[in-house]
Scaffold this active site. Structure first.
Site, PDB file in Angstrom:
ATOM      1  N   ARG A 293      -2.438   3.962   5.860  1.00 62.31           N
ATOM      2  CA  ARG A 293      -2.550   3.601   4.447  1.00 62.31           C
ATOM      3  C   ARG A 293      -3.412   4.592   3.673  1.00 62.31           C
ATOM      4  O   ARG A 293      -4.331   5.195   4.218  1.00 62.31           O
ATOM      5  CB  ARG A 293      -3.142   2.195   4.303  1.00 62.31           C
ATOM      6  CG  ARG A 293      -2.276   1.106   4.902  1.00 62.31           C
ATOM      7  CD  ARG A 293      -2.894  -0.271   4.747  1.00 62.31           C
ATOM      8  NE  ARG A 293      -2.019  -1.313   5.277  1.00 62.31           N
ATOM      9  CZ  ARG A 293      -1.997  -1.693   6.538  1.00 62.31           C
ATOM     10  NH1 ARG A 293      -2.829  -1.132   7.393  1.00 62.31           N
ATOM     11  NH2 ARG A 293      -1.162  -2.629   6.954  1.00 62.31           N
TER      12      ARG A 293
ATOM     13  N   LYS B 276      -7.095  -3.023   2.468  1.00 60.87           N
ATOM     14  CA  LYS B 276      -7.224  -2.750   3.896  1.00 60.87           C
ATOM     15  C   LYS B 276      -7.782  -1.337   4.126  1.00 60.87           C
ATOM     16  O   LYS B 276      -7.761  -0.491   3.219  1.00 60.87           O
ATOM     17  CB  LYS B 276      -5.861  -2.900   4.585  1.00 60.87           C
ATOM     18  CG  LYS B 276      -5.322  -4.319   4.559  1.00 60.87           C
ATOM     19  CD  LYS B 276      -3.992  -4.411   5.293  1.00 60.87           C
ATOM     20  CE  LYS B 276      -3.464  -5.845   5.290  1.00 60.87           C
ATOM     21  NZ  LYS B 276      -2.169  -5.968   5.995  1.00 60.87           N
TER      22      LYS B 276
ATOM     23  N   HIS C 275       5.437   6.246   0.945  1.00 63.52           N
ATOM     24  CA  HIS C 275       6.197   5.253   0.192  1.00 63.52           C
ATOM     25  C   HIS C 275       5.329   4.045  -0.111  1.00 63.52           C
ATOM     26  O   HIS C 275       4.249   3.872   0.457  1.00 63.52           O
ATOM     27  CB  HIS C 275       7.445   4.817   0.966  1.00 63.52           C
ATOM     28  CG  HIS C 275       7.167   4.187   2.294  1.00 63.52           C
ATOM     29  ND1 HIS C 275       6.877   4.929   3.420  1.00 63.52           N
ATOM     30  CD2 HIS C 275       7.121   2.883   2.706  1.00 63.52           C
ATOM     31  CE1 HIS C 275       6.679   4.126   4.446  1.00 63.52           C
ATOM     32  NE2 HIS C 275       6.808   2.873   4.041  1.00 63.52           N
TER      33      HIS C 275
ATOM     34  N   HIS D 168       4.333   6.210   8.093  1.00 60.65           N
ATOM     35  CA  HIS D 168       4.365   5.769   9.479  1.00 60.65           C
ATOM     36  C   HIS D 168       4.379   6.987  10.397  1.00 60.65           C
ATOM     37  O   HIS D 168       5.017   7.998  10.090  1.00 60.65           O
ATOM     38  CB  HIS D 168       5.593   4.895   9.738  1.00 60.65           C
ATOM     39  CG  HIS D 168       5.688   3.720   8.824  1.00 60.65           C
ATOM     40  ND1 HIS D 168       4.723   2.742   8.772  1.00 60.65           N
ATOM     41  CD2 HIS D 168       6.611   3.372   7.889  1.00 60.65           C
ATOM     42  CE1 HIS D 168       5.057   1.832   7.868  1.00 60.65           C
ATOM     43  NE2 HIS D 168       6.193   2.201   7.310  1.00 60.65           N
TER      44      HIS D 168
ATOM     45  N   LYS E 272       7.795   4.116  13.668  1.00 57.60           N
ATOM     46  CA  LYS E 272       8.294   3.033  12.830  1.00 57.60           C
ATOM     47  C   LYS E 272       9.191   3.553  11.699  1.00 57.60           C
ATOM     48  O   LYS E 272       8.930   3.298  10.528  1.00 57.60           O
ATOM     49  CB  LYS E 272       7.115   2.249  12.247  1.00 57.60           C
ATOM     50  CG  LYS E 272       7.503   0.919  11.604  1.00 57.60           C
ATOM     51  CD  LYS E 272       6.299   0.310  10.897  1.00 57.60           C
ATOM     52  CE  LYS E 272       6.679  -0.950  10.144  1.00 57.60           C
ATOM     53  NZ  LYS E 272       5.591  -1.437   9.273  1.00 57.60           N
TER      54      LYS E 272
ATOM     55  N   SER F   9       0.816  -1.216   0.000  1.00 61.45           N
ATOM     56  CA  SER F   9       0.000   0.000   0.000  1.00 61.45           C
ATOM     57  C   SER F   9       0.849   1.266   0.000  1.00 61.45           C
ATOM     58  O   SER F   9       1.974   1.293   0.498  1.00 61.45           O
ATOM     59  CB  SER F   9      -0.912   0.009   1.231  1.00 61.45           C
ATOM     60  OG  SER F   9      -0.154  -0.161   2.409  1.00 61.45           O
TER      61      SER F   9
ATOM     62  N   GLU G 297      12.088   3.137   9.162  1.00 59.12           N
ATOM     63  CA  GLU G 297      12.509   1.848   8.622  1.00 59.12           C
ATOM     64  C   GLU G 297      13.561   2.006   7.528  1.00 59.12           C
ATOM     65  O   GLU G 297      13.627   3.029   6.836  1.00 59.12           O
ATOM     66  CB  GLU G 297      11.307   1.068   8.084  1.00 59.12           C
ATOM     67  CG  GLU G 297      10.584   1.726   6.932  1.00 59.12           C
ATOM     68  CD  GLU G 297       9.284   1.010   6.577  1.00 59.12           C
ATOM     69  OE1 GLU G 297       8.622   0.446   7.479  1.00 59.12           O
ATOM     70  OE2 GLU G 297       8.931   1.026   5.390  1.00 59.12           O
TER      71      GLU G 297
END
Length: 418
Positions: A294, A300, A275, A115, A138, A111, A140
């Protein structure tokens, strides 16, 4: 008499079978899981294998391989394995590591997402604990294991402006006044406000209109009528439309940087950076969280208000997100993103050679991604290593690696900075 607590030991990771994962043995996740000693793991060629989790997140915690004990519980009982300095810095009391290490195998795009930062994560967790399941941020980092494609961060404003001019299907989703405001700002240094207004209006576009404009765009591209400006995104648009027909996330090809990383190349995404991973196999390390906001390319639930409000709106070339590894040893590279929760070492030993890693002040989790060898530590003790093996390394222990032909591994760790 209780058994001695060893500073190195195997752990059993867990797998996630999300729909976007690669199928069967084509997935690095499945390949590594086959060698990881996961109890009752049986590879099924028709099943998706999307993620391999190595860590203590309560959603899918790793276990001590020998005893089956949950890793966090074992570390809580033996806090010396994490070390005083890391425990104090991160307030660790329950054995929960500050980072979560993963392998991802991507068959179709994840998706469009971002974050939250720490403050926002705490707020979202308090308000919607069933959706945002922990109060952590989060950030990453992704390191490519195979050629890897991704959307990352907003394009430079002049490129977005060029698409607004050249691609009527995209521009028609946004009110003219907002488009004109953005175009006027694209030659100035102050574009964050106009970009926010543009993105907010775009994400609020009528669903039926979005589907109509995607049909027009795809029809034009399939007829070979793309404009020169659009040649770099044509293939991506067609791929995304096959995977998520009519989804608004397809138009993010005109808003976000599209990059391809070769094996060993890496990128970092902090809080508020939009992203989407498109294809390939990667090592991924993040702060210990599963919070995702998302916006598209997903069945979702979407959370457009929190996504729009939480983005940084930093528009720049993708080089801003790249992580350049530094030499850490003769056969080891260090990927060190600008956050305290984690860094990653990549060891690549050939022809039976050896490499020593000096003691690190915090805990580590490592996975063998290719080959065979051994890891040894004080007292002449050692573990045999082969592809897919995952193991924990305690704080404060020097280790030496030896290969049998080839030994490639990735080691995530946290180390208190002086």
């Amino acid at each position: 008499m209780a058994a001695a607590v060893e500073p190195l030991f195997r752990i059993a990771p867990t797998t996630q079978g999300y729909d976007w994962g690669k199928l069967g043995n084509s997935s690095k996740v499945a390949q590594y899981a086959s060698g990881a000693g996961i109890p009752d793991f049986t590879l099924k060629e028709s099943a998706p294998y999307a993620e391999l989790w190595m860590g203590t997140h309560p959603k899918s915690p790793s276990r001590v391989a020998e005893s089956g004990e949950i890793l966090a519980a074992y570390l809580a009982a033996h806090p010396e394995l994490i070390g005083d300095r890391v425990s104090k810095q991160f307030g660790i009391k329950d054995g929960n590591l500050p980072f979560l290490f993963k392998v991802l195998a991507i068959r179709k795009a994840l998706s469009i997402q971002t974050h939250p930062d720490k403050k926002t994560a705490e707020q979202l967790h308090a308000e919607q604990p069933n959706v945002y399941t922990d109060p952590n941020h989060k950030p990453e980092m992704a390191i490519a294991l195979t050629p890897f494609q991704a959307l990352c961060g907003f394009l430079p404003v002049e490129q977005i402006a060029a698409y607004l001019v050249s691609t009527p299907e995209f521009a028609s989703l946004i009110p003219n006044a907002i488009v004109n405001q953005f175009l006027a700002s694209s030659s100035t240094l102050d574009s964050k406000g106009p970009l926010r207004d543009l993105f907010s209006a775009f994400m609020s576009a009528d669903v039926n209109q979005v589907k109509e404009e995607i049909i027009k765009l795809v029809t034009r591209y399939q007829a070979g009528e793309e404009k020169e400006t659009e040649k770099g995104v044509k293939e991506l648009v067609l791929i995304l439309n096959e995977q998520y027909p009519g989804d608004i996330g397809i138009f993010c090809a005109f808003l976000l940087n599209y990059v391809t990383l070769s094996p060993g190349e890496a990128m970092f995404l902090g809080a508020g950076e939009p992203h989407a991973y498109v294809s390939g196999d990667i090592m991924e390390c993040m702060a210990n969280s599963d919070n995702v906001i998302r916006a598209g390319l997903t069945p979702k639930p979407k959370d457009i208000p929190n996504l729009v409000s939480g983005l940084t709106y930093n528009a720049s070339p993708p080089t801003k997100h790249m992580v350049q590894p530094a030499k850490y040893g003769g056969a080891t590279l260090l990927y060190d993103p600008p956050i305290p929760e984690f860094s990653v070492l990549r060891l690549n030993l050939q022809d039976g050679k050896e490499e020593t890693h000096a003691a690190i002040d915090g805990p580590s989790v490592a996975i063998v991604t290719e080959g065979e060898g051994t890891v040894s530590w004080e007292g002449g003790k050692s573990l045999q290593l082969s592809t897919g093996n995952v193991f924990f390394l305690a704080a404060g222990v020097e280790v030496s690696f030896a290969s049998k032909g080839t030994l490639n591994l990735y080691r995530a760790f946290v180390d208190v900075k002086n």
